[in-house]
Write an enzyme that holds these catalytic residues in place. Structure first.
Site, PDB file in Angstrom:
ATOM      1  N   TYR A 160      -8.751  -3.354 -11.175  1.00 48.93           N
ATOM      2  CA  TYR A 160      -8.766  -1.950 -10.747  1.00 48.93           C
ATOM      3  C   TYR A 160      -7.370  -1.352 -10.857  1.00 48.93           C
ATOM      4  O   TYR A 160      -7.216  -0.171 -11.174  1.00 48.93           O
ATOM      5  CB  TYR A 160      -9.350  -1.797  -9.335  1.00 48.93           C
ATOM      6  N   LYS A 197      -0.323   5.460  -6.016  1.00 47.71           N
ATOM      7  CA  LYS A 197      -1.428   5.439  -6.995  1.00 47.71           C
ATOM      8  C   LYS A 197      -2.322   6.664  -6.850  1.00 47.71           C
ATOM      9  O   LYS A 197      -2.642   7.350  -7.822  1.00 47.71           O
ATOM     10  CB  LYS A 197      -2.226   4.138  -6.800  1.00 47.71           C
ATOM     11  N   CYS A 240      -1.632   1.871  -2.874  1.00 53.52           N
ATOM     12  CA  CYS A 240      -2.601   2.940  -2.639  1.00 53.52           C
ATOM     13  C   CYS A 240      -1.980   4.341  -2.633  1.00 53.52           C
ATOM     14  O   CYS A 240      -2.506   5.261  -3.263  1.00 53.52           O
ATOM     15  CB  CYS A 240      -3.301   2.737  -1.297  1.00 53.52           C
ATOM     16  N   CYS A 254       0.822  -1.213   0.000  1.00 57.52           N
ATOM     17  CA  CYS A 254       0.000   0.000   0.000  1.00 57.52           C
ATOM     18  C   CYS A 254       0.854   1.260   0.000  1.00 57.52           C
ATOM     19  O   CYS A 254       0.689   2.147  -0.831  1.00 57.52           O
ATOM     20  CB  CYS A 254      -0.928  -0.007   1.205  1.00 57.52           C
ATOM     21  N   GLU A 266      -6.819   2.005 -13.026  1.00 55.74           N
ATOM     22  CA  GLU A 266      -6.280   3.172 -12.319  1.00 55.74           C
ATOM     23  C   GLU A 266      -4.975   3.650 -12.966  1.00 55.74           C
ATOM     24  O   GLU A 266      -4.792   4.849 -13.213  1.00 55.74           O
ATOM     25  CB  GLU A 266      -6.044   2.819 -10.852  1.00 55.74           C
ATOM     26  N   HIS A 288     -26.311  21.145  -0.146  1.00 54.94           N
ATOM     27  CA  HIS A 288     -26.399  21.658  -1.516  1.00 54.94           C
ATOM     28  C   HIS A 288     -25.391  22.786  -1.726  1.00 54.94           C
ATOM     29  O   HIS A 288     -25.235  23.628  -0.850  1.00 54.94           O
ATOM     30  CB  HIS A 288     -27.815  22.178  -1.777  1.00 54.94           C
ATOM     31  N   GLU A 317     -25.453  14.653  -2.241  1.00 55.12           N
ATOM     32  CA  GLU A 317     -26.865  14.912  -1.941  1.00 55.12           C
ATOM     33  C   GLU A 317     -27.813  14.152  -2.857  1.00 55.12           C
ATOM     34  O   GLU A 317     -28.989  13.998  -2.530  1.00 55.12           O
ATOM     35  CB  GLU A 317     -27.165  16.411  -2.017  1.00 55.12           C
TER      36      GLU A 317
END
Length: 629
Positions: free
Chosen positions: A332, A199, A196, A191, A336, A604, A609
């Site tokens: 993935y 990346k 991670c 990682c 990515e 908002h 939302e």
């Protein structure tokens, strides 16, 4: 056996045995005036005390034939045991219930040898046959360490540090075998070093490029030529990773965890050989071991793959810009990497054998691919490479790739500067001596089967992280599992890692966040007629002025109609999808329903939302395109 009148917790004697006899296990009554939770906690502490203070502790029932076999075994070995007959003590049912929480075993006999939970009758006899029981019973069974963790990635470090905080003597063995291209790295695992962290930072580099383009529409004027410098980016990222590596070493030192930069391999029960870079070997022993060795990228097994191709192990520290790149795979990792390489202006092709993002929601996966295709990434579907040939050396050089169709005899050829393989990962479990101590692995995948407390079939060996069979391969999962494992082993805690409803995000150019079930899996588990899927397209306000991709971002929830419309699948495709998903994941842990979403007032204007205003169901077939903010 008939009822014994006026039994008291603690007036216990082992079943009569040949010499040496089983000793009486004393377990005093908790007394009156305590709450049930306090009494239960006190009972648990006293059971743990028996386990800690006795060389052999057997929880038994006087009439159980399996218990009798175990007692006879220890008697034949001349080993004195402490025996608690649960049918001869007051509140025996509660004792067995608390014991099952500690051990995850509901039956008797329940056996501990030198604090190691052996299990029941069968596992004790198996341990005897393979020599493990004799090893544990040795008089000099004082090990050098309470715990040795093999693997210095996220899960291993979390477990080691938690165990040290709890006062245990802990060692971490970590050694990175260089990739075929010679790439290696420091402490912290995949990682931090090649996963991670770099990346996400390269993904951010690509997003900044898009932001520069958007900026002109928002009034920012700049005339100088804007270009990306690969070397500047990688140097900055590697400097950050280096600081993390140092931070991990410092943290281990502060907690008095011994860190050894050597390759760990079992040589016999409770004993491991550590080999450093110079080939020097040192041996260590421990009462318990945690396997946290992680995975490494898979290769194709074709001509030229290991000689000329790179993987994610190499990409993030590549000393030169990769140029025109072929990414092989549809994981993935593949999408990515292809996404941020295209985002910094490179010519990128993705070669896909079958489907995108296998295991993820396929509607969402195709939308991820479609967005990437619209933004310059080329996809070559239903092809696999069969040969990689070097045409020119260089940084980068030139490589010819020959690929074959998966649906017919057609072959194609193309020249690239770099070929990046992202076709999956293999568990690092086959070369650490597990066969010498009898730890079972899945021979096909290399994964390790464990029970729900991360224990392997060998009682003193546990495993966490990506090497677990049937569990999610995610860093936060490994960290949580590692911490909780240490607390169960050394603090008497009961909490287990919850592998359900774990959120994650694919950091493709348009991020995809999800939690819970894919639509395909939900249909498989609950049947389509029992589900309602609410969905909508949306247009982030930030994209409106920049005139970007109206009706491309997408949100959907999958609800179980017969469980109060509980949300069992959450999916969002849009900017900052990871940040959005993290919050809703907490709500799903609390039993989020469609009504609760409707009752929640949205912020908002945000992307998140949209989940508070979902109205259109898939089954209705109504149009979900949006006309305003």
């Amino acid at each position: 056996m008939g009822a014994v009148p006026n039994r008291r917790l603690g007036s216990v004697r082992g079943v009569p045995m040949s010499s040496p006899p089983g000793r009486r296990a004393r377990l005093s009554s908790p007394g009156t005036g305590r709450s049930s939770s306090e009494a239960r906690e006190e009972l648990r502490r006293r059971l743990l005390g028996l386990i800690e203070s006795n060389r052999v502790m057997i929880f038994s029932k006087s009439y159980c034939p399996h218990s009798a076999r175990v007692k006879e075994l220890f008697s034949s070995l001349g080993v004195e045991c402490n025996i608690l007959e649960l049918d001869r003590v007051d509140d025996g049912a509660n004792v067995q219930e608390v014991l099952s929480e500690i051990t995850n075993q509901k039956t008797v006999p329940n056996i501990f040898v030198n604090k190691v939970h052996m299990g029941g009758c069968d596992r004790t006899f198996q341990a005897h046959q393979c020599g493990l029981l004799q090893k544990l019973l040795q008089e000099d069974a004082a090990f050098e360490y309470d715990l040795i963790v093999i693997g210095g990635g996220s899960g291993g470090l979390a477990c080691a540090q938690e165990a040290a905080i709890l006062g245990k003597k802990v060692m971490v063995l970590d050694f990175v075998v260089p990739s075929p291209q010679g790439t290696s790295w420091g402490l912290g695992g995949t990682c931090v070093n090649v996963g991670c962290v770099p990346k996400k930072l390269m993904h951010q580099a690509a997003l900044l490029g898009q932001a520069l383009s958007d900026a002109r529409k928002f009034g920012w004027e700049y005339s100088q030529q804007v270009k990306h410098n690969w070397e500047t980016m990688t140097e900055a990222i590697q400097n950050h990773i280096g600081s993390l590596n140092w931070g991990y070493r410092l943290s281990l030192r502060e907690k008095a965890v011994a860190y050894v930069n050597s390759y760990g391999e079992f040589v016999e029960h409770h004993k491991i050989k550590a080999t450093n870079r110079k080939g020097q070997e040192t041996y260590y022993t421990a009462a318990k071991f945690v396997l946290a060795t992680g995975e490494r990228p898979r290769y194709l097994g074709i001509q030229g793959d290991k000689e000329y191709c790179i993987t994610s192990d190499d990409l993030f520290s590549l000393p030169y810009c990769p140029g025109k790149t072929l990414v092989v795979g549809a994981s993935y990792v593949a999408l990515e990497c292809a996404g941020f390489l295209a985002g910094i202006g490179l010519d990128v092709t993705v070669m896909v054998r079958s489907v995108l993002l296998r295991g993820f929601d396929q509607e969402m996966a195709e939308k991820v691919g479609s967005y990437m295709e619209q933004h310059g990434v080329k996809f070559l579907r239903k092809f696999v490479p069969v040969m990689v040939q070097q045409l020119e050396k260089g940084s980068p050089g030139k490589l010819k790739v020959v690929a074959k169709s998966t649906e017919g005899p057609e072959t194609i050829e193309e020249v690239y500067n770099t070929v990046l393989l992202a076709i999956g990962r293999d568990s690092c479990t086959r070369k650490i001596g597990l066969e010498k101590i009898g730890v079972k692995i899945n021979e096909k995948s290399g994964k390790i089967p464990v029970n729900d407390v991360e224990q392997t079939n060998v009682p003193y060996v546990y495993a966490v992280g990506d090497i677990l069979e049937g569990k999610l391969e995610l860093t936060p999962v490994a960290i949580q599992a590692g911490k909780l494992l240490a607390r169960r082993l050394f603090a008497g805690c009961l909490e287990k890692c919850d592998y359900v409803n774990v959120p994650t995000t694919v950091f493709a150019p348009l991020e995809y966040g999800c939690c819970g079930l894919s639509e395909e899996k939900a249909i498989e588990v609950y049947k389509k007629e029992n589900l309602e899927v609410y969905h909508t397209l949306f247009w982030p306000l930030e994209w409106t002025v920049a005139s970007r991709d109206n009706n491309t971002c997408y949100a959907k929830i999958i609800c179980n109609k017969f469980d109060n419309y509980r949300v069992i699948g959450f999916h969002v495709l849009g900017p900052n999808a990871g940040e959005i998903t993290q919050g809703f994941a907490a709500a799903m842990k609390c039993g989020l329903t469609k009504q609760l979403l409707d009752d929640t007032i949205g912020i908002h204007p945000t992307c998140g939302e949209v989940f508070t205003t979902l109205e259109i169901t898939k089954s209705s077939g109504l149009d979900i395109t949006q006309k305003g903010c």
